[in-house]
Design a protein around this motif. Structure first.
Motif, PDB file in Angstrom:
ATOM      1  N   LEU A 407      -6.668  -0.803   4.516  1.00 54.60           N
ATOM      2  CA  LEU A 407      -5.419  -1.300   4.651  1.00 54.60           C
ATOM      3  C   LEU A 407      -4.472  -0.745   5.741  1.00 54.60           C
ATOM      4  O   LEU A 407      -4.364   0.563   6.043  1.00 54.60           O
ATOM      5  CB  LEU A 407      -4.685  -0.843   3.270  1.00 54.60           C
ATOM      6  N   THR A 408      -3.800  -1.655   6.477  1.00 52.51           N
ATOM      7  CA  THR A 408      -3.300  -1.255   7.743  1.00 52.51           C
ATOM      8  C   THR A 408      -1.859  -0.807   7.242  1.00 52.51           C
ATOM      9  O   THR A 408      -1.405   0.076   7.916  1.00 52.51           O
ATOM     10  CB  THR A 408      -2.701  -2.565   8.597  1.00 52.51           C
ATOM     11  N   SER A 409      -1.442  -1.085   6.191  1.00 53.76           N
ATOM     12  CA  SER A 409      -0.186  -0.534   5.656  1.00 53.76           C
ATOM     13  C   SER A 409      -0.152   0.740   4.653  1.00 53.76           C
ATOM     14  O   SER A 409       0.682   1.124   4.104  1.00 53.76           O
ATOM     15  CB  SER A 409       0.718  -1.413   5.031  1.00 53.76           C
ATOM     16  N   ASP A 410      -1.383   1.267   4.250  1.00 57.20           N
ATOM     17  CA  ASP A 410      -1.421   2.138   3.289  1.00 57.20           C
ATOM     18  C   ASP A 410      -2.598   3.217   3.737  1.00 57.20           C
ATOM     19  O   ASP A 410      -3.650   2.925   4.387  1.00 57.20           O
ATOM     20  CB  ASP A 410      -2.096   1.468   2.021  1.00 57.20           C
ATOM     21  N   PRO A 411      -2.699   4.368   3.630  1.00 59.37           N
ATOM     22  CA  PRO A 411      -3.671   5.375   3.942  1.00 59.37           C
ATOM     23  C   PRO A 411      -4.898   5.409   3.058  1.00 59.37           C
ATOM     24  O   PRO A 411      -5.944   5.951   3.364  1.00 59.37           O
ATOM     25  CB  PRO A 411      -3.076   6.685   3.682  1.00 59.37           C
ATOM     26  N   TYR A 412      -4.816   4.635   1.943  1.00 53.11           N
ATOM     27  CA  TYR A 412      -6.041   4.596   1.217  1.00 53.11           C
ATOM     28  C   TYR A 412      -6.962   3.345   1.318  1.00 53.11           C
ATOM     29  O   TYR A 412      -6.335   2.647   2.032  1.00 53.11           O
ATOM     30  CB  TYR A 412      -5.489   4.455  -0.257  1.00 53.11           C
ATOM     31  N   LYS A 413      -8.058   3.468   0.741  1.00 54.95           N
ATOM     32  CA  LYS A 413      -9.053   2.294   0.950  1.00 54.95           C
ATOM     33  C   LYS A 413      -9.498   1.872  -0.390  1.00 54.95           C
ATOM     34  O   LYS A 413      -9.428   2.694  -1.274  1.00 54.95           O
ATOM     35  CB  LYS A 413     -10.322   2.770   1.683  1.00 54.95           C
ATOM     36  N   LEU A 414      -9.421   0.501  -0.604  1.00 54.42           N
ATOM     37  CA  LEU A 414      -9.798  -0.178  -1.841  1.00 54.42           C
ATOM     38  C   LEU A 414     -11.323  -0.538  -1.779  1.00 54.42           C
ATOM     39  O   LEU A 414     -11.800  -1.063  -1.098  1.00 54.42           O
ATOM     40  CB  LEU A 414      -9.013  -1.214  -1.917  1.00 54.42           C
ATOM     41  N   ASP A 415     -11.847  -0.140  -2.922  1.00 60.39           N
ATOM     42  CA  ASP A 415     -12.995  -0.618  -3.214  1.00 60.39           C
ATOM     43  C   ASP A 415     -13.077  -1.954  -3.886  1.00 60.39           C
ATOM     44  O   ASP A 415     -12.343  -1.994  -4.970  1.00 60.39           O
ATOM     45  CB  ASP A 415     -13.771   0.567  -4.287  1.00 60.39           C
ATOM     46  N   ILE A 416     -13.629  -2.885  -3.546  1.00 60.15           N
ATOM     47  CA  ILE A 416     -13.793  -4.103  -3.842  1.00 60.15           C
ATOM     48  C   ILE A 416     -15.096  -4.670  -4.389  1.00 60.15           C
ATOM     49  O   ILE A 416     -16.137  -4.589  -3.651  1.00 60.15           O
ATOM     50  CB  ILE A 416     -13.160  -5.186  -2.668  1.00 60.15           C
TER      51      ILE A 416
END
Length: 465
Positions: A407-416
């Motif tokens: 995510l460009t606006s968040d340091p985290y990554k999402l598992d989808i």
């Protein structure tokens, strides 16, 4: 490869022999013993490719080919001519009257099927662009396309020639320059790789003298890059390179010519590839221009729901005369509501954009991907069997789940993760709504039984893949 092939030959023995060869490779086969009978069968059955003998009593192969190519409803059908004449002029004449390829008897079976499959791939691509444009305009577009196909100027086309020494480069580039094509030539394969990523070409001419494996590897790299992935490649080699020629066609090269060659045949094959490429480019350009106005989902850039239904209606009408299958995949992001609730709708939109980008990378140019609504997407895959459709569905699911979404606006990554519902149909008298409903049933089963999986709808039965 799927396809209905019309074989035209005045010899009953040749007809039966070719019929057996083609049926052994699982093609559907139509037979005609004269040019007049062939034209009637084309009108009534619309084959995918015509395998046409040159020498026939009455209407010869050249005349049949010209008639096919001058008809606005059949000009795009590939014609492969077969001649027993050894002279190079007969090949040139065949190409000049519009044949997509011409072979000399006795025909090598491996070469025959490699060339057939190559022509069928191009035909399917052109056909899909035509169907898509028809879906947008709600009218037939073929008469305009006839002029576009033959009227498109190839002069000043950009051609890249790759050879191993100066003598060969002169042999390959000189005839092209005389036709006022813009020719870039080199002996440096690394230079070709760099230029092919920077400059759009209209044709690559690659000699096997640079090394068979090197030439094939170079061709594969060109085809893997976005800028020139649909640019035709003509391979040049010697009679002993037959196996390499076949491999070249299998990996996506468009044609080959055996050296030493007649310059007229070389130029005729070059022009055939340029003409097809210009036509394909114009089809895609027209489609994208129209699509951007009325049928694109604003967020993802994919087709929208309205266009999906229009496309399926046109596709079903076109496929009524063919014994082919179409796969429909309904794809849904698991717990997308949780993404929006936790991170907000702006982040949710980021996920949808990246999701659409990943989807596009997993399908052919002429497959359709549409945003059905919210976090539901649909992919339509024509000319495919059940085994391959299942493989694609699972590959798409893994492409999404195996790599977290940054995510460009968040340091985290999402598992989808996603669930996929798959259905195939050959019954094109059904409605688009019926087929999409089947895919939706399979999707529901994937969700019900734990998510992050693919299920297939086979009539009333659902089963996990």
């Amino acid at each position: 490869m799927f396809g209905k092939i019309l074989v035209v030959d005045d010899s009953p023995v040749n007809l039966k022999l070719m019929e057996k060869k083609l049926k052994d490779e699982y093609y559907d086969v139509l037979l005609a013993s004269s040019g007049e009978e062939a034209l009637q069968l084309i009108e009534d059955n619309r084959p995918d490719l015509i395998l046409l003998d040159v020498v026939m009593p009455g209407m010869n192969g050249y005349e049949v080919c010209q008639t096919i190519k001058n008809n606005p409803e059949t000009f795009y059908l590939p014609v492969m001519m077969v001649t027993s004449m050894e002279d190079k002029d007969s090949k040139v004449k065949g190409l000049e009257v519009g044949a997509d390829d011409i072979l000399t008897k006795p025909v090598d079976d491996v070469a025959l099927f490699a060339r057939l499959n190559s022509l069928l791939r191009l035909k399917m691509m052109a056909e899909q662009w035509i169907i898509r444009e028809t879906a947008l305009q709600d009218k037939t577009v073929l008469p305009d396309h006839l002029d576009m196909y033959f009227g498109k100027k190839c002069k000043y086309s950009h051609i890249m020639v790759v050879g191993s020494d100066d003598k060969e480069l002169v042999q390959l580039k000189s005839p092209l320059k005389e036709k006022r094509y813009k020719v870039i030539y080199t002996k440096n394969i690394d230079e070709v790789e760099v230029l092919s990523e920077q400059k759009k070409m209209d044709l690559f001419v690659i000699s096997l003298s640079v090394g068979g494996e090197n030439a094939l590897r170079l061709s594969s790299k060109i085809k893997s890059k976005e800028l020139n992935k649909n640019t035709p490649i003509l391979i040049v080699g010697e009679e002993d390179d037959k196996k390499v020629f076949i491999k070249a066609l299998e990996i996506g090269c468009n044609d080959y010519i055996v050296s030493p060659f007649n310059n007229h045949e070389y130029l005729a094959r070059t022009y055939t590839q340029l003409k097809k490429n210009k036509y394909q480019q114009q089809l895609e350009k027209n489609y994208k221009k129209s699509l951007s106005l009325v049928s694109v989902d604003e967020l993802t850039g994919l087709s929208n729901r309205r266009y999906l239904y229009s496309y399926l209606e046109n596709m079903f009408e076109e496929m009524k005369t063919k014994e082919q299958s179409i796969a429909v995949l309904m794809i849904d992001i698991d717990d997308f509501k949780g993404v929006n609730d936790t991170y907000g709708h702006l982040i949710g939109d980021e996920v949808l954009v990246e999701f659409a980008s990943r989807l596009k990378g997993e399908f052919r140019d002429f497959d359709l991907i549409a945003r059905y609504g919210g976090d539901e997407f649909i992919a339509v895959i024509p000319y495919i069997d059940e085994k391959k459709a299942r493989e694609i569905a699972e590959r798409v699911r893994k492409v999404i789940s195996d790599k977290p979404f940054a995510l460009t606006s968040d340091p985290y990554k999402l598992d989808i993760n996603i669930s996929v519902g798959l259905t195939l149909t050959k019954d094109f008298y059904r409605t688009a709504e019926d087929v999409i409903e089947d895919a939706d049933k399979a999707l529901y089963e994937a969700k019900r039984t734990g998510r992050n999986k693919t299920c297939v709808c086979e009539g009333e039965n659902l089963c996990k893949l």
